[in-house]
Design a protein around this motif. Structure first.
Motif, mmCIF file in Angstrom:
data_model
loop_
_atom_site.group_PDB
_atom_site.id
_atom_site.type_symbol
_atom_site.label_atom_id
_atom_site.label_comp_id
_atom_site.label_asym_id
_atom_site.label_seq_id
_atom_site.Cartn_x
_atom_site.Cartn_y
_atom_site.Cartn_z
ATOM 1 N N MET A 125 82.550 15.879 43.573
ATOM 2 C CA MET A 125 81.405 16.361 44.348
ATOM 3 C C MET A 125 80.562 15.190 44.862
ATOM 4 S SD MET A 125 78.196 18.718 43.037
ATOM 5 C CE MET A 125 77.728 17.487 41.788
ATOM 6 N N LEU A 126 80.223 14.251 43.992
ATOM 7 C CA LEU A 126 79.407 13.106 44.402
ATOM 8 C C LEU A 126 80.151 12.220 45.397
ATOM 9 C CD1 LEU A 126 77.728 12.086 41.012
ATOM 10 C CD2 LEU A 126 76.821 13.558 42.824
ATOM 11 N N ALA A 127 81.462 12.109 45.233
ATOM 12 C CA ALA A 127 82.257 11.272 46.143
ATOM 13 C C ALA A 127 82.286 11.853 47.554
ATOM 14 C CB ALA A 127 83.670 11.117 45.603
ATOM 15 N N GLU A 128 82.081 13.164 47.691
ATOM 16 C CA GLU A 128 82.095 13.802 49.010
ATOM 17 C C GLU A 128 80.782 13.626 49.758
ATOM 18 O OE1 GLU A 128 85.234 17.504 48.792
ATOM 19 O OE2 GLU A 128 83.228 17.836 47.974
ATOM 20 N N MET A 129 79.742 13.137 49.083
ATOM 21 C CA MET A 129 78.430 13.021 49.705
ATOM 22 C C MET A 129 78.289 11.695 50.457
ATOM 23 S SD MET A 129 76.127 14.798 46.710
ATOM 24 C CE MET A 129 74.609 14.736 47.677
ATOM 25 N N SER A 130 77.398 11.685 51.461
ATOM 26 C CA SER A 130 77.300 10.547 52.376
ATOM 27 C C SER A 130 76.166 9.589 52.051
ATOM 28 C CB SER A 130 77.115 11.054 53.811
ATOM 29 O OG SER A 130 78.186 11.889 54.186
ATOM 30 N N LEU A 131 75.116 10.067 51.384
ATOM 31 C CA LEU A 131 73.960 9.190 51.116
ATOM 32 C C LEU A 131 73.190 9.705 49.914
ATOM 33 C CD1 LEU A 131 71.989 6.885 51.941
ATOM 34 C CD2 LEU A 131 70.780 8.588 53.330
ATOM 35 N N PHE A 132 72.782 8.769 49.051
ATOM 36 C CA PHE A 132 71.884 9.056 47.938
ATOM 37 C C PHE A 132 70.660 8.153 48.109
ATOM 38 C CE2 PHE A 132 76.133 10.030 46.583
ATOM 39 C CZ PHE A 132 76.025 11.166 45.792
ATOM 40 N N ALA A 133 69.528 8.731 48.497
ATOM 41 C CA ALA A 133 68.278 7.985 48.607
ATOM 42 C C ALA A 133 67.551 8.164 47.279
ATOM 43 C CB ALA A 133 67.435 8.506 49.767
ATOM 44 N N VAL A 134 67.718 7.178 46.391
ATOM 45 C CA VAL A 134 67.365 7.315 44.975
ATOM 46 C C VAL A 134 66.002 6.675 44.699
ATOM 47 C CG1 VAL A 134 68.180 6.872 42.625
ATOM 48 C CG2 VAL A 134 69.812 7.260 44.455
ATOM 49 N N GLN A 135 65.287 7.218 43.723
ATOM 50 C CA GLN A 135 63.932 6.746 43.448
ATOM 51 C C GLN A 135 63.913 5.388 42.741
ATOM 52 O OE1 GLN A 135 61.264 9.650 41.757
ATOM 53 N NE2 GLN A 135 62.196 11.344 42.871
ATOM 54 N N THR A 136 64.830 5.149 41.787
ATOM 55 C CA THR A 136 64.821 3.898 41.024
ATOM 56 C C THR A 136 66.235 3.348 40.892
ATOM 57 O OG1 THR A 136 65.150 4.944 38.855
ATOM 58 C CG2 THR A 136 62.877 4.784 39.655
ATOM 59 N N GLU A 137 66.333 2.064 40.555
ATOM 60 C CA GLU A 137 67.637 1.434 40.382
ATOM 61 C C GLU A 137 68.371 2.018 39.175
ATOM 62 O OE1 GLU A 137 71.003 -0.448 40.703
ATOM 63 O OE2 GLU A 137 69.447 -0.542 42.240
ATOM 64 N N ALA A 138 67.637 2.355 38.116
ATOM 65 C CA ALA A 138 68.282 2.945 36.931
ATOM 66 C C ALA A 138 68.976 4.250 37.309
ATOM 67 C CB ALA A 138 67.243 3.190 35.835
ATOM 68 N N GLU A 139 68.324 5.063 38.123
ATOM 69 C CA GLU A 139 68.927 6.326 38.539
ATOM 70 C C GLU A 139 70.089 6.081 39.495
ATOM 71 O OE1 GLU A 139 65.206 9.419 38.419
ATOM 72 O OE2 GLU A 139 65.010 7.630 39.658
ATOM 73 N N ALA A 140 69.957 5.060 40.337
ATOM 74 C CA ALA A 140 71.057 4.710 41.243
ATOM 75 C C ALA A 140 72.311 4.370 40.453
ATOM 76 C CB ALA A 140 70.654 3.534 42.129
ATOM 77 N N GLN A 141 72.146 3.620 39.362
ATOM 78 C CA GLN A 141 73.297 3.244 38.552
ATOM 79 C C GLN A 141 73.929 4.461 37.889
ATOM 80 O OE1 GLN A 141 74.802 0.432 38.523
ATOM 81 N NE2 GLN A 141 76.329 1.085 37.029
ATOM 82 N N ARG A 142 73.117 5.431 37.499
ATOM 83 C CA ARG A 142 73.671 6.643 36.895
ATOM 84 C C ARG A 142 74.514 7.417 37.902
ATOM 85 N NH1 ARG A 142 67.816 7.698 34.861
ATOM 86 N NH2 ARG A 142 67.722 6.268 33.091
ATOM 87 N N PHE A 143 74.059 7.497 39.150
ATOM 88 C CA PHE A 143 74.841 8.179 40.174
ATOM 89 C C PHE A 143 76.167 7.454 40.398
ATOM 90 C CE2 PHE A 143 70.828 10.252 41.556
ATOM 91 C CZ PHE A 143 71.299 11.550 41.662
ATOM 92 N N ARG A 144 76.145 6.134 40.433
ATOM 93 C CA ARG A 144 77.386 5.359 40.626
ATOM 94 C C ARG A 144 78.362 5.612 39.481
ATOM 95 N NH1 ARG A 144 73.554 0.949 41.253
ATOM 96 N NH2 ARG A 144 72.912 0.771 43.441
ATOM 97 N N GLU A 145 77.848 5.602 38.260
ATOM 98 C CA GLU A 145 78.714 5.790 37.094
ATOM 99 C C GLU A 145 79.326 7.192 37.075
ATOM 100 O OE1 GLU A 145 76.123 4.906 33.868
ATOM 101 O OE2 GLU A 145 76.253 2.726 34.121
ATOM 102 N N LEU A 146 78.647 8.163 37.673
ATOM 103 C CA LEU A 146 79.157 9.534 37.681
ATOM 104 C C LEU A 146 80.164 9.786 38.801
ATOM 105 C CD1 LEU A 146 75.919 11.575 36.882
ATOM 106 C CD2 LEU A 146 77.937 11.367 35.430
ATOM 107 N N GLY A 147 80.258 8.845 39.756
ATOM 108 C CA GLY A 147 81.277 9.012 40.787
ATOM 109 C C GLY A 147 80.818 8.832 42.215
ATOM 110 N N ALA A 148 79.526 8.586 42.435
ATOM 111 C CA ALA A 148 79.051 8.333 43.795
ATOM 112 C C ALA A 148 79.603 7.005 44.287
ATOM 113 C CB ALA A 148 77.522 8.311 43.828
ATOM 114 N N ARG A 149 80.017 6.967 45.544
ATOM 115 C CA ARG A 149 80.514 5.714 46.124
ATOM 116 C C ARG A 149 79.366 4.721 46.243
ATOM 117 N NH1 ARG A 149 81.903 7.387 51.430
ATOM 118 N NH2 ARG A 149 80.846 9.351 50.972
ATOM 119 N N ALA A 150 79.600 3.488 45.794
ATOM 120 C CA ALA A 150 78.525 2.494 45.704
ATOM 121 C C ALA A 150 77.811 2.295 47.033
ATOM 122 C CB ALA A 150 79.092 1.169 45.199
ATOM 123 N N GLN A 151 78.569 2.315 48.143
ATOM 124 C CA GLN A 151 77.964 2.043 49.450
ATOM 125 C C GLN A 151 77.073 3.179 49.940
ATOM 126 O OE1 GLN A 151 81.147 2.567 48.841
ATOM 127 N NE2 GLN A 151 82.201 3.680 50.470
#
Length: 254
Positions: free
Chosen positions: A175-201
């Motif tokens: 599901m996260l890999a199918e998404m195009s953009l994550f505008a995240v509030q903090t770097e800690a939360e950004a890292q959690r999204f990456r670890e769960l499967g969001a594409r880093a870019q």
């Protein structure tokens, strides 16, 4: 659990969904209205081809308001469909944009493939923007199948929520890999999204959209007038807001 199993369980759980709606309607009768919209039936007339913004309830609707107004200015030719899941959220959306004819509103249908398809057939958005962490696998997958980019705005993800999503990696990761953009509030939360499967870019740290809210000068003037009426210019005023059942009594006792 993958998306196929998730969908099957959702269909099997529809009687429980109906019971939940009935129970909620006993306290808030608005839950018994517009039920067809929750299955993408009986939706209001929609102009297709605009931007779809989803804000689950009141808080997300208020936070999304500056972004929605900016989208209205940037894309003056496009309609914007704003969805939510609760009657209070619906009331807030309609109040915020009562004088904006390009704003369309309905409930977001439940996360069933057939309902998601009917909804997208009607709205046909060029872009989907979801507020905070209201992630629905079938809605996101149906957008991906149609080439509709999905952005998560003001995204947040606590450690506890990340652990919960992590327990269903076969559902969450795709599901996260199918998404195009994550505008995240903090770097800690950004890292959690990456670890769960969001594409880093696709993950960017943008801060909280709630800091973009502006206060109406008339509201400040009314606050000053109230302080004068209360003779409270020189002392603090304590506000208990967004209280729940039983809390008003505690506040009054204090």
């Amino acid at each position: 659990m993958n998306r196929t199993l998730y969908t099957a369980l959702f269909y099997l759980g529809l009687p429980l969904v109906a019971i939940r709606l009935w129970l909620r309607s006993r306290k808030a009768p608005a839950y018994a209205k517009r039920i067809g919209e929750r299955f993408s039936y009986g939706m209001p007339t929609m102009k297709p081809g605009g931007i779809w913004v989803h804000a689950v309830s009141v808080g997300e609707s208020i936070a999304a308001a500056p972004m929605i107004r900016a989208l209205l200015q940037r894309y003056p030719q496009l309609p914007i469909t704003v969805t939510c899941m609760t009657p209070t959220g619906s009331e807030r959306i309609q109040a915020l944009f009562a004088n904006e004819p390009r704003i369309q509103h309905c409930y977001l249908p439940y996360d069933l493939p057939c309902a998601a398809r009917r909804f997208l057939d009607r709205v046909q958005p060029k872009l989907a923007v979801i507020m905070e962490t209201e992630l629905w696998p079938n809605h996101i997958h149906q957008c991906a199948k149609r080439g509709i980019p999905v952005a998560l705005a003001n995204a947040r993800l606590s450690e506890r929520s990340a652990r919960g999503y992590g327990r269903f990696a076969k559902l969450t990761g795709p599901m996260l890999a199918e998404m195009s953009l994550f505008a995240v509030q903090t770097e800690a939360e950004a890292q959690r999204f990456r670890e769960l499967g969001a594409r880093a870019q696709t993950v960017e740290v943008t801060g909280s959209i709630k800091f973009d809210l502006t206060i109406d000068p008339q509201l400040l003037q009314r606050a000053t007038e109230l302080r004068g009426q209360w003779q409270a210019q020189e002392r603090p005023v304590w506000i208990a807001a967004s209280t729940h059942d039983g809390e008003d009594e505690v506040v009054l006792a204090a």
